[in-house]
Design a protein around this motif. Structure first.
Motif, PDB file in Angstrom:
ATOM      1  N   PRO A  62       0.831  -1.215   0.000  1.00 30.75           N
ATOM      2  CA  PRO A  62       0.000   0.000   0.000  1.00 30.75           C
ATOM      3  C   PRO A  62       0.860   1.258   0.000  1.00 30.75           C
ATOM      4  CG  PRO A  62      -0.731  -1.567   1.667  1.00 30.75           C
ATOM      5  CD  PRO A  62       0.596  -2.057   1.187  1.00 30.75           C
ATOM      6  N   PRO A  63       0.345   2.345  -0.571  1.00 32.77           N
ATOM      7  CA  PRO A  63       1.108   3.593  -0.569  1.00 32.77           C
ATOM      8  C   PRO A  63       1.229   4.169   0.835  1.00 32.77           C
ATOM      9  CG  PRO A  63      -1.121   3.969  -1.360  1.00 32.77           C
ATOM     10  CD  PRO A  63      -0.961   2.481  -1.239  1.00 32.77           C
ATOM     11  N   VAL A  64       2.236   5.020   0.996  1.00 33.03           N
ATOM     12  CA  VAL A  64       2.444   5.696   2.268  1.00 33.03           C
ATOM     13  C   VAL A  64       1.663   7.001   2.244  1.00 33.03           C
ATOM     14  CG1 VAL A  64       4.147   6.756   3.796  1.00 33.03           C
ATOM     15  CG2 VAL A  64       4.719   4.669   2.525  1.00 33.03           C
ATOM     16  N   ALA A  65       0.730   7.180   3.170  1.00 32.74           N
ATOM     17  CA  ALA A  65      -0.144   8.362   3.147  1.00 32.74           C
ATOM     18  C   ALA A  65       0.499   9.591   3.783  1.00 32.74           C
ATOM     19  CB  ALA A  65      -1.449   8.047   3.858  1.00 32.74           C
ATOM     20  N   CYS A  66       1.453   9.385   4.709  1.00 30.32           N
ATOM     21  CA  CYS A  66       2.143  10.488   5.390  1.00 30.32           C
ATOM     22  C   CYS A  66       1.180  11.383   6.177  1.00 30.32           C
ATOM     23  CB  CYS A  66       2.936  11.344   4.403  1.00 30.32           C
ATOM     24  SG  CYS A  66       4.360  10.483   3.691  1.00 30.32           S
ATOM     25  N   ASP A  67       0.040  10.843   6.586  1.00 30.16           N
ATOM     26  CA  ASP A  67      -0.914  11.628   7.366  1.00 30.16           C
ATOM     27  C   ASP A  67      -0.293  12.029   8.703  1.00 30.16           C
ATOM     28  OD1 ASP A  67      -2.787  11.380   5.400  1.00 30.16           O
ATOM     29  OD2 ASP A  67      -3.736   9.602   6.279  1.00 30.16           O
ATOM     30  N   GLY A  68      -0.553  13.250   9.097  1.00 32.71           N
ATOM     31  CA  GLY A  68      -0.045  13.729  10.371  1.00 32.71           C
ATOM     32  C   GLY A  68       1.360  14.286  10.310  1.00 32.71           C
ATOM     33  N   GLU A  69       2.049  14.154   9.171  1.00 30.40           N
ATOM     34  CA  GLU A  69       3.399  14.698   9.051  1.00 30.40           C
ATOM     35  C   GLU A  69       3.338  16.219   8.924  1.00 30.40           C
ATOM     36  OE1 GLU A  69       6.379  13.263   9.088  1.00 30.40           O
ATOM     37  OE2 GLU A  69       5.582  11.256   9.464  1.00 30.40           O
ATOM     38  N   ALA A  70       4.261  16.888   9.573  1.00 25.61           N
ATOM     39  CA  ALA A  70       4.289  18.344   9.510  1.00 25.61           C
ATOM     40  C   ALA A  70       4.550  18.826   8.087  1.00 25.61           C
ATOM     41  CB  ALA A  70       5.347  18.888  10.461  1.00 25.61           C
ATOM     42  N   CYS A 119       7.375  14.307   2.869  1.00 25.70           N
ATOM     43  CA  CYS A 119       7.246  12.908   3.284  1.00 25.70           C
ATOM     44  C   CYS A 119       6.821  12.025   2.119  1.00 25.70           C
ATOM     45  CB  CYS A 119       6.246  12.806   4.430  1.00 25.70           C
ATOM     46  SG  CYS A 119       5.855  11.109   4.917  1.00 25.70           S
ATOM     47  N   LEU A 120       5.854  12.503   1.323  1.00 28.91           N
ATOM     48  CA  LEU A 120       5.404  11.732   0.163  1.00 28.91           C
ATOM     49  C   LEU A 120       6.521  11.554  -0.851  1.00 28.91           C
ATOM     50  CD1 LEU A 120       1.867  13.315  -0.373  1.00 28.91           C
ATOM     51  CD2 LEU A 120       2.356  10.985   0.429  1.00 28.91           C
ATOM     52  N   ASP A 121       7.286  12.611  -1.102  1.00 24.96           N
ATOM     53  CA  ASP A 121       8.399  12.515  -2.042  1.00 24.96           C
ATOM     54  C   ASP A 121       9.420  11.483  -1.568  1.00 24.96           C
ATOM     55  OD1 ASP A 121       7.191  14.471  -3.532  1.00 24.96           O
ATOM     56  OD2 ASP A 121       8.588  16.068  -2.983  1.00 24.96           O
ATOM     57  N   ALA A 122       9.749  11.529  -0.274  1.00 23.54           N
ATOM     58  CA  ALA A 122      10.730  10.586   0.271  1.00 23.54           C
ATOM     59  C   ALA A 122      10.201   9.153   0.234  1.00 23.54           C
ATOM     60  CB  ALA A 122      11.085  10.985   1.699  1.00 23.54           C
ATOM     61  N   ALA A 123       8.915   8.985   0.512  1.00 24.68           N
ATOM     62  CA  ALA A 123       8.329   7.645   0.486  1.00 24.68           C
ATOM     63  C   ALA A 123       8.313   7.085  -0.936  1.00 24.68           C
ATOM     64  CB  ALA A 123       6.914   7.695   1.051  1.00 24.68           C
ATOM     65  N   ALA A 124       8.075   7.933  -1.915  1.00 24.36           N
ATOM     66  CA  ALA A 124       8.091   7.479  -3.305  1.00 24.36           C
ATOM     67  C   ALA A 124       9.489   7.034  -3.715  1.00 24.36           C
ATOM     68  CB  ALA A 124       7.600   8.592  -4.233  1.00 24.36           C
ATOM     69  N   VAL A 125      10.492   7.776  -3.290  1.00 26.90           N
ATOM     70  CA  VAL A 125      11.871   7.379  -3.590  1.00 26.90           C
ATOM     71  C   VAL A 125      12.200   6.055  -2.910  1.00 26.90           C
ATOM     72  CG1 VAL A 125      14.296   7.971  -3.224  1.00 26.90           C
ATOM     73  CG2 VAL A 125      12.693   9.719  -4.016  1.00 26.90           C
ATOM     74  N   ALA A 126      11.791   5.904  -1.667  1.00 28.81           N
ATOM     75  CA  ALA A 126      12.030   4.637  -0.970  1.00 28.81           C
ATOM     76  C   ALA A 126      11.361   3.478  -1.701  1.00 28.81           C
ATOM     77  CB  ALA A 126      11.512   4.733   0.465  1.00 28.81           C
ATOM     78  N   ALA A 127      10.180   3.723  -2.266  1.00 29.04           N
ATOM     79  CA  ALA A 127       9.470   2.670  -2.993  1.00 29.04           C
ATOM     80  C   ALA A 127      10.223   2.252  -4.254  1.00 29.04           C
ATOM     81  CB  ALA A 127       8.063   3.144  -3.353  1.00 29.04           C
ATOM     82  N   VAL A 128      10.720   3.211  -5.041  1.00 20.76           N
ATOM     83  CA  VAL A 128      11.423   2.822  -6.267  1.00 20.76           C
ATOM     84  C   VAL A 128      12.754   2.153  -5.955  1.00 20.76           C
ATOM     85  CG1 VAL A 128      10.313   4.591  -7.693  1.00 20.76           C
ATOM     86  CG2 VAL A 128      12.518   5.110  -6.595  1.00 20.76           C
ATOM     87  N   LEU A 129      13.377   2.532  -4.852  1.00 23.08           N
ATOM     88  CA  LEU A 129      14.634   1.884  -4.481  1.00 23.08           C
ATOM     89  C   LEU A 129      14.421   0.440  -4.066  1.00 23.08           C
ATOM     90  CD1 LEU A 129      16.503   4.767  -2.599  1.00 23.08           C
ATOM     91  CD2 LEU A 129      16.725   4.032  -4.984  1.00 23.08           C
ATOM     92  N   SER A 130      13.175   0.086  -3.752  1.00 23.83           N
ATOM     93  CA  SER A 130      12.836  -1.316  -3.494  1.00 23.83           C
ATOM     94  C   SER A 130      12.112  -1.921  -4.696  1.00 23.83           C
ATOM     95  CB  SER A 130      11.978  -1.435  -2.230  1.00 23.83           C
ATOM     96  OG  SER A 130      10.736  -0.774  -2.402  1.00 23.83           O
ATOM     97  N   ALA A 131      12.201  -1.255  -5.849  1.00 27.95           N
ATOM     98  CA  ALA A 131      11.631  -1.724  -7.119  1.00 27.95           C
ATOM     99  C   ALA A 131      10.112  -1.826  -7.105  1.00 27.95           C
ATOM    100  CB  ALA A 131      12.249  -3.062  -7.526  1.00 27.95           C
ATOM    101  N   ASP A 132       9.460  -0.993  -6.302  1.00 33.77           N
ATOM    102  CA  ASP A 132       7.995  -0.979  -6.252  1.00 33.77           C
ATOM    103  C   ASP A 132       7.501   0.329  -6.889  1.00 33.77           C
ATOM    104  OD1 ASP A 132       5.329  -1.298  -5.750  1.00 33.77           O
ATOM    105  OD2 ASP A 132       5.562  -1.793  -3.622  1.00 33.77           O
ATOM    106  N   PHE A 133       7.473   0.350  -8.211  1.00 32.32           N
ATOM    107  CA  PHE A 133       7.114   1.569  -8.933  1.00 32.32           C
ATOM    108  C   PHE A 133       5.620   1.876  -8.825  1.00 32.32           C
ATOM    109  CE2 PHE A 133      11.127   0.244 -10.682  1.00 32.32           C
ATOM    110  CZ  PHE A 133      11.818   1.446 -10.816  1.00 32.32           C
ATOM    111  N   GLY A 134       4.816   0.840  -8.735  1.00 31.57           N
ATOM    112  CA  GLY A 134       3.386   1.069  -8.545  1.00 31.57           C
ATOM    113  C   GLY A 134       3.100   1.758  -7.229  1.00 31.57           C
TER     114      GLY A 134
END
Length: 424
Positions: free
Chosen positions: A137-145, A150-165
Protein backbone atom coordinates in the motif's frame (compact mmCIF):
# COMPACT_ATOMS: atom_id res chain seq x y z
CA UNK A 1 36.87 21.24 -22.80
CA UNK A 2 34.09 20.18 -25.13
CA UNK A 3 32.38 22.60 -27.51
CA UNK A 4 29.22 22.30 -25.49
CA UNK A 5 30.71 25.03 -23.31
CA UNK A 6 29.70 27.53 -25.95
CA UNK A 7 26.31 27.65 -24.32
CA UNK A 8 27.90 28.89 -21.18
CA UNK A 9 29.38 32.03 -22.73
CA UNK A 10 27.83 34.05 -19.94
CA UNK A 11 29.76 31.95 -17.46
CA UNK A 12 33.55 32.21 -17.67
CA UNK A 13 34.21 29.23 -15.44
CA UNK A 14 34.35 26.68 -18.25
CA UNK A 15 31.45 24.51 -17.10
CA UNK A 16 30.66 21.66 -19.49
CA UNK A 17 27.58 20.10 -17.93
CA UNK A 18 24.33 21.00 -16.27
CA UNK A 19 25.66 19.66 -12.97
CA UNK A 20 28.66 21.97 -13.13
CA UNK A 21 26.40 24.93 -13.90
CA UNK A 22 24.18 24.04 -10.96
CA UNK A 23 27.10 23.64 -8.54
CA UNK A 24 28.54 27.02 -9.50
CA UNK A 25 25.14 28.71 -9.36
CA UNK A 26 24.58 27.53 -5.79
CA UNK A 27 28.01 28.86 -4.76
CA UNK A 28 27.49 32.26 -6.41
CA UNK A 29 23.83 32.89 -5.55
CA UNK A 30 24.29 34.41 -2.04
CA UNK A 31 26.63 37.13 -3.33
CA UNK A 32 25.49 37.58 -6.95
CA UNK A 33 21.89 36.50 -7.43
CA UNK A 34 21.47 38.86 -10.39
CA UNK A 35 24.54 37.48 -12.13
CA UNK A 36 23.44 33.89 -11.58
CA UNK A 37 19.98 34.75 -12.90
CA UNK A 38 21.53 36.19 -16.07
CA UNK A 39 23.65 33.06 -16.59
CA UNK A 40 20.70 30.74 -16.10
CA UNK A 41 18.53 32.73 -18.50
CA UNK A 42 21.35 32.61 -21.09
CA UNK A 43 21.36 28.79 -21.21
CA UNK A 44 19.38 28.06 -24.40
CA UNK A 45 18.38 24.50 -23.57
CA UNK A 46 15.30 24.31 -21.34
CA UNK A 47 16.12 20.82 -20.11
CA UNK A 48 19.50 21.98 -18.84
CA UNK A 49 17.99 25.06 -17.21
CA UNK A 50 15.65 22.85 -15.19
CA UNK A 51 18.64 21.17 -13.52
CA UNK A 52 20.11 24.49 -12.41
CA UNK A 53 16.74 25.93 -11.40
CA UNK A 54 15.89 22.86 -9.34
CA UNK A 55 19.17 23.00 -7.43
CA UNK A 56 18.79 26.70 -6.70
CA UNK A 57 15.19 26.31 -5.52
CA UNK A 58 16.20 23.48 -3.19
CA UNK A 59 19.27 25.29 -1.86
CA UNK A 60 17.48 28.62 -1.33
CA UNK A 61 13.84 27.84 -0.59
CA UNK A 62 11.51 30.77 -1.08
CA UNK A 63 14.33 33.02 -2.36
CA UNK A 64 14.22 32.34 -6.11
CA UNK A 65 10.89 33.84 -7.19
CA UNK A 66 12.71 36.64 -9.06
CA UNK A 67 14.64 33.99 -10.98
CA UNK A 68 11.36 32.35 -12.02
CA UNK A 69 10.02 35.65 -13.35
CA UNK A 70 13.17 36.18 -15.44
CA UNK A 71 13.04 32.78 -17.15
CA UNK A 72 11.42 32.33 -20.57
CA UNK A 73 8.23 30.33 -20.81
CA UNK A 74 8.92 26.61 -20.69
CA UNK A 75 9.62 23.67 -18.43
CA UNK A 76 12.36 25.40 -16.43
CA UNK A 77 10.10 28.33 -15.55
CA UNK A 78 7.22 26.00 -14.73
CA UNK A 79 9.45 23.95 -12.47
CA UNK A 80 10.87 27.04 -10.80
CA UNK A 81 7.40 28.38 -10.09
CA UNK A 82 6.25 24.97 -8.95
CA UNK A 83 9.09 24.53 -6.48
CA UNK A 84 8.65 28.07 -5.20
CA UNK A 85 4.95 27.34 -4.81
CA UNK A 86 5.45 24.28 -2.61
CA UNK A 87 3.98 24.92 0.87
CA UNK A 88 7.06 23.60 2.62
CA UNK A 89 9.20 26.08 0.65
CA UNK A 90 7.21 29.01 1.94
CA UNK A 91 5.36 29.83 -1.28
CA UNK A 92 1.71 30.13 -2.17
CA UNK A 93 0.39 26.78 -3.46
CA UNK A 94 -2.52 28.51 -5.21
CA UNK A 95 -0.19 30.11 -7.75
CA UNK A 96 0.78 28.71 -11.14
CA UNK A 97 -1.23 25.57 -11.76
CA UNK A 98 0.03 24.21 -15.08
CA UNK A 99 -2.21 22.08 -17.24
CA UNK A 100 -2.17 18.37 -16.50
CA UNK A 101 -3.38 16.75 -19.74
CA UNK A 102 -2.92 13.16 -18.56
CA UNK A 103 -4.22 11.71 -15.34
CA UNK A 104 -1.01 10.58 -13.72
CA UNK A 105 -2.99 9.14 -10.84
CA UNK A 106 -4.86 6.78 -13.16
CA UNK A 107 -2.33 4.99 -15.37
CA UNK A 108 -3.53 2.30 -17.74
CA UNK A 109 -3.67 -1.23 -16.45
CA UNK A 110 -0.88 -3.75 -16.75
CA UNK A 111 -2.54 -5.65 -19.58
CA UNK A 112 -3.72 -2.69 -21.63
CA UNK A 113 -2.10 -1.35 -24.81
CA UNK A 114 -0.24 1.95 -24.53
CA UNK A 115 -2.29 5.07 -25.17
CA UNK A 116 -0.83 7.79 -27.45
CA UNK A 117 0.03 10.98 -25.61
CA UNK A 118 0.18 14.49 -27.07
CA UNK A 119 3.43 15.90 -25.74
CA UNK A 120 4.19 19.57 -25.18
CA UNK A 121 7.31 18.79 -27.23
CA UNK A 122 6.14 16.65 -30.17
CA UNK A 123 9.65 15.68 -31.19
CA UNK A 124 9.86 12.76 -28.76
CA UNK A 125 7.03 10.24 -29.28
CA UNK A 126 5.43 9.39 -25.96
CA UNK A 127 3.11 6.67 -24.75
CA UNK A 128 1.52 6.29 -21.36
CA UNK A 129 3.31 3.14 -20.27
CA UNK A 130 1.68 0.52 -18.06
CA UNK A 131 2.43 1.07 -14.40
CA UNK A 132 3.56 -2.06 -12.54
CA UNK A 133 1.17 -3.22 -9.86
CA UNK A 134 2.00 -2.00 -6.36
CA UNK A 135 3.60 -4.57 -4.10
CA UNK A 136 2.49 -2.75 -0.94
CA UNK A 137 0.00 0.00 0.00
CA UNK A 138 1.11 3.59 -0.57
CA UNK A 139 2.44 5.70 2.27
CA UNK A 140 -0.14 8.36 3.15
CA UNK A 141 2.14 10.49 5.39
CA UNK A 142 -0.91 11.63 7.37
CA UNK A 143 -0.04 13.73 10.37
CA UNK A 144 3.40 14.70 9.05
CA UNK A 145 4.29 18.34 9.51
CA UNK A 146 5.68 18.43 5.96
CA UNK A 147 3.43 15.97 4.18
CA UNK A 148 4.71 16.85 0.71
CA UNK A 149 8.32 16.14 1.59
CA UNK A 150 7.25 12.91 3.28
CA UNK A 151 5.40 11.73 0.16
CA UNK A 152 8.40 12.52 -2.04
CA UNK A 153 10.73 10.59 0.27
CA UNK A 154 8.33 7.65 0.49
CA UNK A 155 8.09 7.48 -3.31
CA UNK A 156 11.87 7.38 -3.59
CA UNK A 157 12.03 4.64 -0.97
CA UNK A 158 9.47 2.67 -2.99
CA UNK A 159 11.42 2.82 -6.27
CA UNK A 160 14.63 1.88 -4.48
CA UNK A 161 12.84 -1.32 -3.49
CA UNK A 162 11.63 -1.72 -7.12
CA UNK A 163 7.99 -0.98 -6.25
CA UNK A 164 7.11 1.57 -8.93
CA UNK A 165 3.39 1.07 -8.54
CA UNK A 166 3.62 2.01 -4.89
CA UNK A 167 5.70 5.06 -5.78
CA UNK A 168 3.09 6.21 -8.30
CA UNK A 169 0.25 5.70 -5.82
CA UNK A 170 2.19 7.55 -3.12
CA UNK A 171 2.89 10.50 -5.41
CA UNK A 172 -0.79 10.67 -6.40
CA UNK A 173 -1.60 11.56 -2.78
CA UNK A 174 -0.15 15.03 -3.27
CA UNK A 175 -2.91 17.61 -3.00
CA UNK A 176 -2.05 19.17 -6.35
CA UNK A 177 -1.29 17.41 -9.66
CA UNK A 178 1.85 19.45 -10.26
CA UNK A 179 3.38 18.24 -7.00
CA UNK A 180 2.40 14.68 -7.85
CA UNK A 181 4.17 15.03 -11.21
CA UNK A 182 7.29 16.46 -9.59
CA UNK A 183 7.24 13.57 -7.12
CA UNK A 184 7.16 11.03 -9.98
CA UNK A 185 9.90 12.90 -11.84
CA UNK A 186 12.18 12.89 -8.82
CA UNK A 187 11.48 9.24 -8.03
CA UNK A 188 12.24 8.23 -11.63
CA UNK A 189 15.59 10.04 -11.53
CA UNK A 190 16.51 8.43 -8.23
CA UNK A 191 15.56 4.98 -9.52
CA UNK A 192 17.91 5.03 -12.52
CA UNK A 193 20.64 6.78 -10.56
CA UNK A 194 20.58 3.80 -8.20
CA UNK A 195 19.89 0.85 -10.52
CA UNK A 196 20.42 2.31 -14.01
CA UNK A 197 19.02 0.23 -16.89
CA UNK A 198 17.45 -2.28 -14.52
CA UNK A 199 15.10 0.47 -13.36
CA UNK A 200 14.39 1.98 -16.77
CA UNK A 201 10.98 0.44 -17.51
CA UNK A 202 9.54 1.51 -14.16
CA UNK A 203 11.18 4.93 -14.30
CA UNK A 204 9.86 5.54 -17.83
CA UNK A 205 6.36 4.58 -16.66
CA UNK A 206 6.64 7.14 -13.85
CA UNK A 207 7.81 9.75 -16.37
CA UNK A 208 4.86 9.20 -18.69
CA UNK A 209 2.55 9.40 -15.67
CA UNK A 210 4.23 12.70 -14.79
CA UNK A 211 2.11 14.43 -17.39
CA UNK A 212 3.40 17.99 -17.06
CA UNK A 213 7.04 16.97 -17.20
CA UNK A 214 7.12 13.73 -19.20
CA UNK A 215 9.57 14.99 -21.81
CA UNK A 216 12.17 16.40 -19.44
CA UNK A 217 11.78 13.44 -17.07
CA UNK A 218 12.46 10.94 -19.85
CA UNK A 219 15.53 12.83 -21.03
CA UNK A 220 16.96 13.05 -17.52
CA UNK A 221 16.38 9.33 -17.12
CA UNK A 222 18.03 8.53 -20.48
CA UNK A 223 21.05 10.59 -19.47
CA UNK A 224 21.55 8.61 -16.28
CA UNK A 225 20.97 5.09 -17.61
CA UNK A 226 24.60 3.99 -18.06
CA UNK A 227 26.62 3.53 -14.90
CA UNK A 228 29.60 5.05 -16.69
CA UNK A 229 30.15 6.61 -20.08
CA UNK A 230 33.23 5.13 -21.72
CA UNK A 231 35.68 7.14 -23.83
CA UNK A 232 35.52 6.51 -27.61
CA UNK A 233 38.60 4.28 -27.63
CA UNK A 234 37.02 1.71 -25.29
CA UNK A 235 37.37 -1.87 -26.52
CA UNK A 236 34.28 -3.75 -27.65
CA UNK A 237 34.68 -6.16 -24.74
CA UNK A 238 34.02 -3.24 -22.38
CA UNK A 239 30.78 -2.10 -24.04
CA UNK A 240 28.41 -4.87 -22.94
CA UNK A 241 26.76 -2.66 -20.34
CA UNK A 242 25.79 0.05 -22.81
CA UNK A 243 24.50 -2.58 -25.24
CA UNK A 244 22.21 -3.80 -22.46
CA UNK A 245 20.98 -0.23 -21.96
CA UNK A 246 19.91 -0.07 -25.60
CA UNK A 247 18.06 -3.38 -25.29
CA UNK A 248 16.18 -2.18 -22.20
CA UNK A 249 15.08 1.00 -23.98
CA UNK A 250 13.82 -0.96 -26.99
CA UNK A 251 11.92 -3.44 -24.83
CA UNK A 252 10.29 -0.63 -22.85
CA UNK A 253 8.90 1.12 -25.94
CA UNK A 254 8.31 -1.96 -28.10
CA UNK A 255 4.53 -1.77 -27.78
CA UNK A 256 4.58 1.61 -29.51
CA UNK A 257 6.26 0.23 -32.60
CA UNK A 258 9.74 0.43 -34.02
CA UNK A 259 9.70 4.15 -34.76
CA UNK A 260 8.87 5.06 -31.17
CA UNK A 261 11.60 2.85 -29.77
CA UNK A 262 14.07 4.08 -32.39
CA UNK A 263 13.54 7.71 -31.39
CA UNK A 264 14.19 7.04 -27.72
CA UNK A 265 17.26 4.95 -28.55
CA UNK A 266 18.57 7.66 -30.87
CA UNK A 267 18.21 10.26 -28.15
CA UNK A 268 20.07 8.00 -25.75
CA UNK A 269 22.96 7.55 -28.20
CA UNK A 270 23.07 11.31 -28.84
CA UNK A 271 23.44 11.99 -25.12
CA UNK A 272 25.86 9.10 -24.60
CA UNK A 273 28.37 10.06 -27.27
CA UNK A 274 28.18 13.74 -26.38
CA UNK A 275 29.49 12.61 -22.98
CA UNK A 276 31.91 10.07 -24.46
CA UNK A 277 33.84 12.31 -26.84
CA UNK A 278 34.49 14.88 -24.12
CA UNK A 279 36.93 12.32 -22.71
CA UNK A 280 39.39 12.18 -25.60
CA UNK A 281 42.03 14.42 -27.14
CA UNK A 282 42.18 12.18 -30.23
CA UNK A 283 38.63 11.77 -31.54
CA UNK A 284 38.36 8.96 -34.04
CA UNK A 285 35.93 6.36 -35.39
CA UNK A 286 36.65 3.50 -32.99
CA UNK A 287 33.01 3.40 -31.77
CA UNK A 288 31.91 2.67 -35.34
CA UNK A 289 33.37 -0.81 -34.78
CA UNK A 290 32.24 -1.27 -31.19
CA UNK A 291 28.64 -0.01 -31.30
CA UNK A 292 25.57 -0.83 -33.42
CA UNK A 293 24.73 0.96 -36.65
CA UNK A 294 21.93 3.04 -35.11
CA UNK A 295 24.62 4.74 -33.00
CA UNK A 296 26.78 5.76 -35.96
CA UNK A 297 25.09 9.10 -36.77
CA UNK A 298 25.68 10.20 -33.18
CA UNK A 299 29.31 9.08 -33.29
CA UNK A 300 29.84 11.24 -36.39
CA UNK A 301 28.13 14.22 -34.76
CA UNK A 302 30.06 13.97 -31.49
CA UNK A 303 33.38 13.52 -33.30
CA UNK A 304 32.67 16.59 -35.45
CA UNK A 305 31.87 18.69 -32.40
CA UNK A 306 34.97 17.55 -30.56
CA UNK A 307 37.21 18.29 -33.56
CA UNK A 308 35.57 21.70 -33.94
CA UNK A 309 36.21 22.54 -30.31
CA UNK A 310 39.86 21.46 -30.74
CA UNK A 311 40.12 23.81 -33.76
CA UNK A 312 41.00 20.93 -36.05
CA UNK A 313 38.20 21.59 -38.55
CA UNK A 314 39.74 24.32 -40.66
CA UNK A 315 39.79 25.55 -44.24
CA UNK A 316 37.11 25.27 -46.84
CA UNK A 317 34.15 22.98 -46.40
CA UNK A 318 35.62 20.06 -48.42
CA UNK A 319 38.81 20.24 -46.33
CA UNK A 320 36.82 20.08 -43.11
CA UNK A 321 34.83 17.12 -44.39
CA UNK A 322 38.09 15.36 -45.31
CA UNK A 323 39.46 16.00 -41.81
CA UNK A 324 36.42 14.44 -40.16
CA UNK A 325 36.44 11.48 -42.57
CA UNK A 326 40.13 10.86 -41.85
CA UNK A 327 39.51 10.94 -38.10
CA UNK A 328 36.57 8.56 -38.39
CA UNK A 329 38.66 6.17 -40.48
CA UNK A 330 41.16 5.75 -37.63
CA UNK A 331 40.66 3.01 -35.02
CA UNK A 332 42.36 2.33 -31.70
CA UNK A 333 40.64 0.04 -29.20
CA UNK A 334 42.05 0.09 -25.69
CA UNK A 335 40.98 -1.42 -22.43
CA UNK A 336 39.23 1.01 -20.08
CA UNK A 337 39.00 0.54 -16.36
CA UNK A 338 36.36 3.15 -15.83
CA UNK A 339 34.54 5.91 -17.63
CA UNK A 340 32.82 9.00 -16.29
CA UNK A 341 29.46 9.48 -14.65
CA UNK A 342 26.99 10.65 -17.34
CA UNK A 343 25.43 14.08 -17.23
CA UNK A 344 23.03 16.23 -19.22
CA UNK A 345 24.73 17.97 -22.12
CA UNK A 346 23.39 20.74 -24.25
CA UNK A 347 24.13 22.64 -27.44
CA UNK A 348 22.52 25.69 -28.97
CA UNK A 349 19.15 24.85 -30.49
CA UNK A 350 19.28 26.33 -34.00
CA UNK A 351 15.83 25.23 -35.07
CA UNK A 352 14.54 22.08 -36.71
CA UNK A 353 15.52 20.68 -40.12
CA UNK A 354 13.72 22.36 -43.01
CA UNK A 355 14.36 19.76 -45.71
CA UNK A 356 12.29 16.66 -46.36
CA UNK A 357 13.91 13.49 -45.10
CA UNK A 358 14.92 11.67 -41.93
CA UNK A 359 15.99 13.57 -38.82
CA UNK A 360 17.76 12.58 -35.64
CA UNK A 361 18.90 14.10 -32.37
CA UNK A 362 22.02 16.25 -32.21
CA UNK A 363 23.96 15.69 -28.98
CA UNK A 364 20.82 15.88 -26.85
CA UNK A 365 17.67 17.91 -27.33
CA UNK A 366 18.45 19.67 -30.62
CA UNK A 367 17.65 18.04 -33.96
CA UNK A 368 19.46 17.75 -37.28
CA UNK A 369 18.92 16.32 -40.73
CA UNK A 370 20.15 12.74 -41.12
CA UNK A 371 22.06 12.01 -44.32
CA UNK A 372 20.87 9.32 -46.71
CA UNK A 373 24.38 7.84 -46.70
CA UNK A 374 27.51 8.09 -44.55
CA UNK A 375 29.22 10.68 -46.75
CA UNK A 376 26.23 13.02 -46.72
CA UNK A 377 25.79 12.53 -42.99
CA UNK A 378 29.42 13.48 -42.35
CA UNK A 379 28.88 16.66 -44.36
CA UNK A 380 25.74 17.53 -42.40
CA UNK A 381 27.59 16.96 -39.11
CA UNK A 382 30.37 19.33 -40.23
CA UNK A 383 27.78 22.00 -41.01
CA UNK A 384 26.04 21.55 -37.66
CA UNK A 385 29.36 21.93 -35.86
CA UNK A 386 30.27 24.96 -38.00
CA UNK A 387 27.11 26.72 -36.83
CA UNK A 388 28.14 26.16 -33.21
CA UNK A 389 31.78 27.15 -33.46
CA UNK A 390 33.25 29.97 -31.38
CA UNK A 391 32.79 31.99 -33.48
CA UNK A 392 30.55 30.18 -35.96
CA UNK A 393 32.21 29.30 -39.26
CA UNK A 394 30.03 31.36 -41.59
CA UNK A 395 32.30 30.69 -44.58
CA UNK A 396 31.73 26.93 -44.36
CA UNK A 397 28.00 27.48 -43.98
CA UNK A 398 27.93 29.80 -46.98
CA UNK A 399 29.78 27.18 -49.03
CA UNK A 400 27.18 24.66 -47.95
CA UNK A 401 24.34 26.77 -49.31
CA UNK A 402 25.72 26.20 -52.85
CA UNK A 403 26.10 22.44 -52.49
CA UNK A 404 24.78 20.25 -55.32
CA UNK A 405 22.74 18.19 -52.85
CA UNK A 406 19.57 20.28 -52.33
CA UNK A 407 19.04 18.92 -48.82
CA UNK A 408 22.56 19.89 -47.76
CA UNK A 409 22.08 23.34 -49.27
CA UNK A 410 18.76 23.82 -47.48
CA UNK A 411 20.19 22.82 -44.09
CA UNK A 412 23.25 25.04 -44.55
CA UNK A 413 20.95 27.98 -45.33
CA UNK A 414 18.82 27.22 -42.28
CA UNK A 415 21.87 27.10 -39.99
CA UNK A 416 23.36 30.24 -41.50
CA UNK A 417 20.11 32.14 -40.95
CA UNK A 418 20.00 30.92 -37.33
CA UNK A 419 23.58 32.03 -36.71
CA UNK A 420 22.91 35.46 -38.19
CA UNK A 421 19.73 35.85 -36.15
CA UNK A 422 21.58 34.97 -32.95
CA UNK A 423 24.24 37.57 -33.72
CA UNK A 424 21.74 40.45 -33.89
Amino acid sequence: MFLLTLLLAACDRGCETATCLADQAVVDWPTDAAGVTARVVAVPDDLARTVVVGRLCEAFPGQTSALCAALPEGASRTRCERLNGRPHLGGDPTQTKPANPISGGAPIGAGSPPVPNVSTNPRLPLLVLPMPAAKAPPVACDGEADRGACLDAAAVAAVLSADFGRADATCSMHAEPRYADECRFHAAEEAVSADHQNAYAGAAALCTASASFAEECLVHVLSRLPRRVLPPYAAKSDTADVADVEARIRDTWAAGGGEVADSHIARFWALYFANSYRQTEAPDGTPLDTHPEEAWPHIRAAAAMRLREMERLRGKLPEQVATLEAALAHREQRGVRRGKVPDLVFVADLGVPVSAGPVTWFLGSSQRALGEDAATDVLLCVLESAARGQPPDRFALEEGTYHANPRVAAEAARLLAAVDAAAK
